[in-house]
Design a protein around this motif. Structure first.
Motif, short mmCIF file in Angstrom:
data_model
loop_
_atom_site.label_atom_id
_atom_site.label_comp_id
_atom_site.label_asym_id
_atom_site.label_seq_id
_atom_site.Cartn_x
_atom_site.Cartn_y
_atom_site.Cartn_z
N ASP A 193 -13.01 13.40 19.93
CA ASP A 193 -11.78 12.80 20.48
C ASP A 193 -11.82 11.34 20.08
O ASP A 193 -12.69 10.57 20.52
N ILE A 194 -10.88 10.93 19.22
CA ILE A 194 -10.92 9.55 18.69
C ILE A 194 -9.86 8.65 19.32
O ILE A 194 -9.64 7.53 18.85
N GLY A 195 -9.19 9.11 20.40
CA GLY A 195 -8.25 8.24 21.10
C GLY A 195 -6.94 8.92 21.42
O GLY A 195 -6.74 10.12 21.16
N ALA A 196 -6.04 8.13 22.03
CA ALA A 196 -4.73 8.65 22.39
C ALA A 196 -3.89 8.93 21.15
O ALA A 196 -4.15 8.40 20.06
N HIS A 197 -2.88 9.77 21.32
CA HIS A 197 -2.02 10.15 20.19
C HIS A 197 -1.38 8.93 19.55
O HIS A 197 -0.86 8.03 20.23
N VAL A 198 -1.43 8.86 18.24
CA VAL A 198 -0.82 7.77 17.47
C VAL A 198 0.24 8.39 16.56
O VAL A 198 -0.07 9.27 15.76
N PRO A 199 1.50 7.94 16.68
CA PRO A 199 2.54 8.53 15.82
C PRO A 199 2.35 8.14 14.36
O PRO A 199 1.82 7.09 14.04
N GLU A 200 2.81 9.01 13.48
CA GLU A 200 2.70 8.76 12.04
C GLU A 200 3.76 7.74 11.63
O GLU A 200 4.94 7.89 11.94
N THR A 201 3.33 6.69 10.93
CA THR A 201 4.27 5.63 10.54
C THR A 201 4.25 5.33 9.04
O THR A 201 4.99 4.47 8.58
N GLY A 202 3.41 5.99 8.26
CA GLY A 202 3.33 5.71 6.83
C GLY A 202 4.44 6.39 6.05
O GLY A 202 5.24 7.16 6.59
N GLY A 203 4.48 6.12 4.77
CA GLY A 203 5.48 6.72 3.90
C GLY A 203 5.02 6.67 2.45
O GLY A 203 4.11 5.92 2.09
N TYR A 204 5.66 7.46 1.61
CA TYR A 204 5.29 7.49 0.18
C TYR A 204 5.74 6.21 -0.51
O TYR A 204 6.82 5.68 -0.25
N ASN A 205 4.88 5.74 -1.42
CA ASN A 205 5.19 4.56 -2.23
C ASN A 205 4.50 4.74 -3.58
O ASN A 205 3.28 4.85 -3.66
N THR A 206 5.30 4.80 -4.66
CA THR A 206 4.74 5.05 -6.00
C THR A 206 4.09 3.82 -6.60
O THR A 206 3.58 3.87 -7.73
N GLY A 207 4.15 2.70 -5.84
CA GLY A 207 3.54 1.49 -6.37
C GLY A 207 4.55 0.54 -6.96
O GLY A 207 4.19 -0.55 -7.42
N GLY A 208 5.82 0.91 -6.95
CA GLY A 208 6.85 0.06 -7.53
C GLY A 208 7.38 -0.97 -6.54
O GLY A 208 8.25 -1.77 -6.90
N GLY A 209 6.88 -0.98 -5.31
CA GLY A 209 7.37 -1.95 -4.32
C GLY A 209 8.60 -1.42 -3.60
O GLY A 209 9.32 -0.56 -4.11
N THR A 210 8.88 -1.94 -2.39
CA THR A 210 10.06 -1.53 -1.62
C THR A 210 10.54 -2.71 -0.78
O THR A 210 9.75 -3.54 -0.34
N SER A 211 11.87 -2.78 -0.61
CA SER A 211 12.45 -3.89 0.18
C SER A 211 12.42 -3.59 1.67
O SER A 211 12.63 -4.49 2.49
#
Length: 759
Positions: free
Chosen positions: A578-596
């Motif tokens: 058990d590594i802690g309370a639930h943490v929502p997923e917040t990441g996203g795909y990024n091909t490395g081209g940068g995003t605004s």
């Protein structure tokens, strides 16, 4: 032929009778008023009556805006023993007959011939339109003036009748028989020592004040205070009291600073005695006075004034009833005290007093260890004369326990406590959060583990190796790890490790796969292999999970086999953390081209309440309670109460476009109707600032509270990011289990909102 003519004549006669009946029928014979009313207006267009359904939902005939009634004729007034008999003959000074909308005739007792009657305060009423008599009892025997006022059914009063001067009749010897004069018939000070023979009055025949209260008629409802006010004359008068009943009004208009004083009672008091004094006060916006107060004027046997014991309010808030309380002590030489109301050094404005108290404080009051017991509570002093225990209302409360002269436990005036040891049978909270929740926010460590010291061989088929079961919690995060040794017979190919989940059933090599790890086998020798998975309890699913590690070799030379094993000096291991309370997923795909777009993140922010207040009858704002938050029903004075609590505009900014993961509110309930506590009903509202009228969402959440308990509670189910900007306390029931008071803005432990959201 003749028969046909006869039948025709008969039918014509029948039709004529029917026609006559129809022409005599009312035009509204077949009409009705459906869910509405008929308004009646006069020739000038003014509304005079409403027939049918009324604005409050009742039905009937309601007469409104009626003309002023005529002036009643001059009454006949006859003094009677201890009162007056007033007779009205049913006539009018400026009309021949009573108007059809006459409701009653009010009788007013006034202090002068030119005083205008107040229609809100009649001494009595005569209900018969043909005239009648009423008898009014009074203990005041000075001159009074009687005037009559007619009132219509629409509530419009007439001009008053001419004043008739009179006075109540005092008792004569012939009026007094055995037992005629009883308790309550004699005003304080009316009988002095020369009137009493020794032994003629015994203690059980004397009543001063009410109970332990030394003030006669403390609520100002009876004849005693009426006589005192009448005797004092202007500027003292009777007025509406604290929400209900009667109060004492003083008009403080004066050219120079003036002390307006009204004695209430003279009571015996010994030197060193302490009195608890209290009174409700209401002052006008323009009051200019040093203070409003209740006081004890200390006097000796000769009537010489020795000093004053004063409980005062120098900075009373205008327009709001407030209670002032305190203790005063009599100086040496005191034999009696005059209890009085006072507006000191006043020049403008007015004040109203109600519910006066003067009680004796019991106990030794000077030096050393002692106890004091009064209406406000209990105080204990140690041998040095220092207060050790104060359990009194209206003042800070504290408690110190000693053993052998040494303090062993303390609760101070701020609620801070110190103990040698502490045992808690129930829930222990810190800052409103249960300790279990604080601990639960962090990792709990291993929840299941298994070691392997034997080997299993595969020649290309998928084999199971080790099973491990655990219970998953949807609110937690888990790491599942497998570590062991793989030994291929020859180099080449790869080893595939799979984690399969059988749920509550026995796992097999066909159970759902939840993770895969591959390891190249470049040499025909032992190497450590590992599989790891991090997953939320929500994704896994709450409940039992029977996990199975399987393995197989693939893409190697023909005849290759692989042993998976652990040894006594180097065991394999499968474990769940058990590594802690639930943490929502917040990441996203990024091909490395940068995003605004800024990255999605999880925030937890706490907002202090910016405003709060209570609402009487779930309607208008009730300034009497300030920022305190009342909920529920105590009495009809305020009806079912509710409260609104709002938070700063930053909340709306932060939550715009956000997804709320969790919303919690902190409330400190300092009082419930029952000592065991009560139930708060929490709803949401959308007000950006405190409104004048109460409203909130209908969806609510009921949560139990103890007295003097502050805690965080989860309100995610009734709070969303798009509409709500605060919370309401709104049980909407007369059940007193829901009557309580929570602290508001500006008080200790004020409301707070804690929101965890992703954005």
């Amino acid at each position: 032929m003749s028969n046909d003519l006869a039948r025709l004549a008969s039918r014509i006669a029948a039709l004529e009778r029917r026609l006559a009946q129809q022409t005599r029928t009312s035009r509204l014979a077949y009409s009705s008023i459906e869910d509405g009313a008929v308004a009646v207006y006069d020739a000038g267009g003014s509304l005079r009556a409403i027939i049918g359904q009324q604005p409050d939902g009742t039905s009937g005939v309601n007469v409104v805006n009626g003309p002023r009634p005529p002036i009643p004729s001059v009454p006949q007034v006859d003094p009677v023993l201890g009162g007056l008999r007033i007779t009205w003959d049913g006539g009018f000074a400026d009309a021949d007959a009573a108007p059809l909308d006459l409701s009653r005739v009010q009788v007013h007792l006034l202090t002068s011939a030119d005083t205008d009657p107040d229609a809100m305060w009649p001494a009595a009423t005569i209900e018969a339109a043909s005239g009648a008599s009423v008898t009014i009892a009074t203990n005041y025997y000075g001159d009074v003036w009687v005037r009559l006022v007619a009132v219509s059914t629409s509530g419009t009063p007439s001009l008053p009748s001419a004043a008739v001067r009179t006075a109540a009749r005092r008792a004569a010897a012939a009026d007094l028989g055995n037992g005629t004069v009883q308790q309550g018939h004699i005003a304080v000070g009316a009988i002095t020592t020369p009137h009493l023979a020794v032994g003629s009055v015994t203690p059980d025949q004397i009543a001063v004040g009410q109970g332990t209260n030394l003030v006669p008629d403390p609520g100002f409802e009876g004849a005693v205070i009426a006589a005192a006010v009448a005797a004092a004359g202007a500027p003292w008068s009777l007025a509406r009291g604290n929400r209900t009943g009667v109060g004492v009004h003083v008009d403080c208009l004066a050219e120079t600073a003036t002390y307006f004083t009204l004695p209430l009672a003279t009571v015996p008091v010994l030197a060193g005695a302490q009195l608890y004094l209290a009174v409700d006060v209401l002052v006008s916006d323009d009051l200019d006075a040093q203070a409003v107060k209740i006081l004890a004027r200390w006097e000796n046997a000769a009537g010489t004034v020795l000093g004053y014991g004063v409980v005062e309010k120098p900075d009373a808030i205008p327009g709001m009833w407030q209670r002032i309380t305190g203790q005063v002590a009599a100086p040496q030489g005191t034999t009696q005290a005059v209890i009085a109301l006072e507006a000191s050094a006043a020049t403008t404005g007015w004040a109203v007093f109600d519910n006066a108290e003067a009680h004796t404080i019991f106990g030794r009051v000077v030096g050393g260890a002692r106890a004091e017991l009064g209406p406000d509570g209990l105080r204990l002093y140690d041998e040095t004369g220092e207060p050790a225990v104060s359990l009194a209302t209206g003042t800070p409360q504290y408690l110190t326990l000693r053993s052998g002269g040494q303090a062993v436990a303390t609760i101070d005036t701020n609620g801070n406590a110190g103990f040698a040891d502490l045992a808690v049978a129930g829930e222990l909270t810190v800052g409103g959060d249960p300790v279990t929740a604080l601990l639960g926010a962090h990792a709990r460590g291993l929840v299941a583990i298994d070691y392997q010291t034997t080997s299993v061989r595969t020649t290309g088929s998928e084999y199971g190796f080790v099973e491990l079961a655990f219970e998953a919690d949807a609110t937690r995060m888990y790491r599942i790890t497998f570590d062991a040794i793989a030994n291929p017979s020859v180099a080449g190919g790869e080893l595939q490790l799979r984690l399969r989940d059988g749920g509550a059933n026995a796992p097999t090599i066909t159970s759902p796969q939840v993770q895969l790890a591959t390891h190249h086998l470049p040499i025909g020798n032992s190497k450590r292999v590992r599989l790891e998975l991090v997953r939320s309890g929500t994704a896994l699913g709450a409940g039992l999970h029977r996990l199975l590690i399987t393995f197989r070799n693939q893409y190697g030379p023909d005849g290759q086999y692989v042993d998976l094993y652990g040894a006594a000096n180097s065991p394999g291991v499968l474990y769940v953390e058990d590594i802690g309370a639930h943490v929502p997923e917040t990441g996203g795909y990024n091909t490395g081209g940068g995003t605004s777009q800024p990255p999605t993140r999880t925030y937890t922010k706490t907002y202090a309440a910016s405003w709060s207040g209570s609402y009487a009858n779930r309607s208008g704002y009730n300034a009497y309670y300030g920022n305190s938050c009342m909920q529920g029903y105590y009495s009809s004075n305020n009806g079912i109460q509710a409260s609104l609590i709002g938070f700063p505009v930053q909340l709306a900014t932060d939550l715009a476009g956000a997804t709320i993961q969790k919303a919690e509110v902190y409330l400190y309930f300092e009082h419930w109707y029952y000592a065991s506590g009560g139930t708060a009903v929490i709803r949401a509202h959308s007000h950006a600032s405190r409104p004048t009228k109460f409203s909130c969402d209908t969806e609510g959440k009921s949560i139990s509270w103890s007295r003097n308990q502050g805690k965080w509670v989860d309100i995610t189910s009734v709070f969303d990011s798009t509409r709500w900007r605060g919370i309401a306390l709104d049980p909407n029931t007369t059940n007193r289990a829901y009557y309580g008071r929570a602290r508001g803005v500006g008080q200790t432990y004020p409301p707070k909102l804690r929101v965890t959201y992703t954005k």
